[in-house]
Motif scaffolding. Structure first.
Motif, short mmCIF file in Angstrom:
data_model
loop_
_atom_site.label_atom_id
_atom_site.label_comp_id
_atom_site.label_asym_id
_atom_site.label_seq_id
_atom_site.Cartn_x
_atom_site.Cartn_y
_atom_site.Cartn_z
N ALA A 53 0.86 -1.19 0.00
CA ALA A 53 0.00 0.00 0.00
C ALA A 53 0.89 1.23 0.00
CB ALA A 53 -0.91 0.00 1.22
N LEU A 54 0.63 2.13 -0.90
CA LEU A 54 1.38 3.38 -0.94
C LEU A 54 0.98 4.25 0.25
CD1 LEU A 54 1.22 4.40 -4.71
CD2 LEU A 54 3.12 3.34 -3.49
N PRO A 55 1.95 4.83 0.92
CA PRO A 55 1.60 5.74 2.02
C PRO A 55 1.08 7.07 1.45
CG PRO A 55 3.99 5.62 1.75
CD PRO A 55 3.40 4.64 0.80
N PRO A 56 0.24 7.77 2.20
CA PRO A 56 -0.29 9.05 1.72
C PRO A 56 0.78 10.08 1.37
CG PRO A 56 -1.56 8.29 3.59
CD PRO A 56 -0.39 7.35 3.46
N ALA A 57 1.95 9.98 2.01
CA ALA A 57 3.02 10.95 1.77
C ALA A 57 3.90 10.59 0.57
CB ALA A 57 3.89 11.08 3.01
N ALA A 58 3.61 9.52 -0.14
CA ALA A 58 4.42 9.11 -1.29
C ALA A 58 4.46 10.21 -2.33
CB ALA A 58 3.88 7.82 -1.89
#
Length: 156
Positions: free
Chosen positions: A64-69
Motif C-alpha cells: 500500500a502506498l503511504p499518503p506521503a508518497a
C-alpha cells in the motif's frame, strides 16, 4: 428465491473479472505488464484479493502506498527491498496526497518500471485515479491492457 438468484448473479459478476485477472497475471509471468483493476469498495477489494489468492497459483505480494508518497518508482522499490515477487499489487493510490505529482513522475519513469519490475504490476484504482492516469500519464495508461472492473451495481 430472489435472494438466491441475486446471490448467484453477484458471484458470477465477481468471478468473471477475478478469472480475467488470474489469467492476465499468469500469462505475464517473468515479464513486466501493467494491469489496472478498478473497484471503489474496500470491503469488496478485500474479498476480491482473497479470491485472487485462492484461485491464482502465482505468489502475489501486496503493498500500500503511504499518503506521503511523492514518487511511485522509488516508493515501491523501497517497500519491496530485495523481494522479487511473481506479481505485485499496489493499493492506496487514492490516499496519496500529491497524487497528480506521483502520476506525472510515474509516466516519466515508465521505462524504469519495465526494467525493474519483471512481473505483472497490478494497480488498484478507482474511477478518479483512472481518469487522472488518462489525463496525466497517457503513455503509461496505454501500456495497460484494458481495465478490469468490479462493478458496484449489485452492491447494497
Amino acid at each position: 428465491m430472489v435472494g438466491l438468484t441475486h446471490s448467484q448473479d453477484s458471484k458470477v459478476n465477481i468471478m468473471v473479472p477475478v478469472q480475467r485477472l488470474v489469467r492476465a497475471i499468469q500469462v505475464s509471468q517473468g515479464e513486466f505488464s501493467l494491469l489496472l483493476v478498478c473497484c471503489h469498495s474496500t470491503v469488496k477489494q478485500t474479498h476480491i484479493l482473497h479470491l485472487l489468492k485462492e484461485f491464482c497459483p502465482t505468489e502475489i505480494k501486496e503493498i500500500a502506498l503511504p499518503p506521503a508518497a511523492e514518487t511511485f518508482y522509488t516508493t515501491v522499490s523501497d517497500l519491496l527491498g530485495s523481494a522479487r515477487p511473481q506479481a505485485l499489487i499496489v493499493k492506496g493510490l487514492e490516499s496519496v496526497t500529491a497524487i497528480n505529482q506521483l502520476i506525472v513522475s510515474t509516466n516519466l519513469m515508465r521505462d524504469e518500471l519495465r526494467k525493474r519490475f519483471q512481473y505483472p504490476l497490478v494497480l488498484w484504482v478507482n474511477d478518479e485515479i483512472l481518469q487522472k492516469l488518462v489525463w496525466l500519464a497517457p503513455d503509461l495508461k496505454n501500456w495497460a491492457a484494458c481495465t478490469i472492473r468490479f462493478d458496484l451495481a449489485n452492491e447494497q
